[in-house]
Design an enzyme around this catalytic site. Sequence first.
Site, mmCIF file in Angstrom:
data_model
loop_
_atom_site.group_PDB
_atom_site.id
_atom_site.type_symbol
_atom_site.label_atom_id
_atom_site.label_comp_id
_atom_site.label_asym_id
_atom_site.label_seq_id
_atom_site.Cartn_x
_atom_site.Cartn_y
_atom_site.Cartn_z
ATOM 1 N N ASP A 13 71.143 79.198 28.560
ATOM 2 C CA ASP A 13 70.803 78.018 29.373
ATOM 3 C C ASP A 13 69.334 77.623 29.478
ATOM 4 O O ASP A 13 68.892 77.202 30.555
ATOM 5 C CB ASP A 13 71.338 78.196 30.794
ATOM 6 C CG ASP A 13 72.819 78.497 30.862
ATOM 7 O OD1 ASP A 13 73.516 78.306 29.864
ATOM 8 O OD2 ASP A 13 73.273 78.937 31.923
ATOM 9 N N LYS A 76 79.120 75.374 28.833
ATOM 10 C CA LYS A 76 79.862 76.080 29.872
ATOM 11 C C LYS A 76 79.664 75.386 31.209
ATOM 12 O O LYS A 76 78.695 74.653 31.401
ATOM 13 C CB LYS A 76 79.441 77.548 29.958
ATOM 14 C CG LYS A 76 78.008 77.796 30.393
ATOM 15 C CD LYS A 76 77.698 79.292 30.360
ATOM 16 C CE LYS A 76 76.311 79.611 30.865
ATOM 17 N NZ LYS A 76 76.076 79.358 32.272
ATOM 18 N N CYS A 109 72.519 82.571 36.370
ATOM 19 C CA CYS A 109 73.360 82.569 35.159
ATOM 20 C C CYS A 109 73.203 83.840 34.326
ATOM 21 O O CYS A 109 74.189 84.386 33.829
ATOM 22 C CB CYS A 109 73.074 81.341 34.313
ATOM 23 S SG CYS A 109 73.553 79.791 35.134
#
Length: 180
Positions: A13, A76, A109
């Site tokens: 990410d 995601k 995350c």
Amino acid sequence: MLMEHQALLLVVDVQGKLARMMHDSDGLHGQLVTLIRGIGLFDIPTLWLEQLPDKLGATSEELACELRQRCQPIAKAHFSAWPNAEFRDALTLSGRRKVILCGIETHICVYQTCRDLLDAGFEVHLVADAVGSRTEANRQLGLAMMQQAGATLTNVESLLFELQHEASGERFKSLLQLIK
């Protein structure tokens, strides 16, 4: 010791404006580029994640340029990658059980993905100088939480030289050029 035939790199990410809000964003991006290029010298597959890319934006261009040569991003919606079937399928297909983990944010995350990987029986090598959060305090707390859960802490240079094992050969020379 980590062996290249056992490992997989997972980039989490590093996207859009959020990536530029990380504490020491320039330093983080530099370490990530070095890590991705270094991993490219070995026979190590890479998985690349993006959290809600339609909302958060694409991966930072300097990283995306390096990653596109190896793989395509997996979008995601959960903070952890684990609930994503495409991610789990790619991980299973790789046959690798040792995950080299980097990305943002350390305490959200990256942390949740790490916990789920550990719970699923994977060995996680967390690259401490290639993860980031908006504050240094949150990065440090995330590192501590993952280490307490069982992740192995490492850094870019230690990891790459651990994979190399010996100070000889063309790959070693390439690593030296990359680290300088």
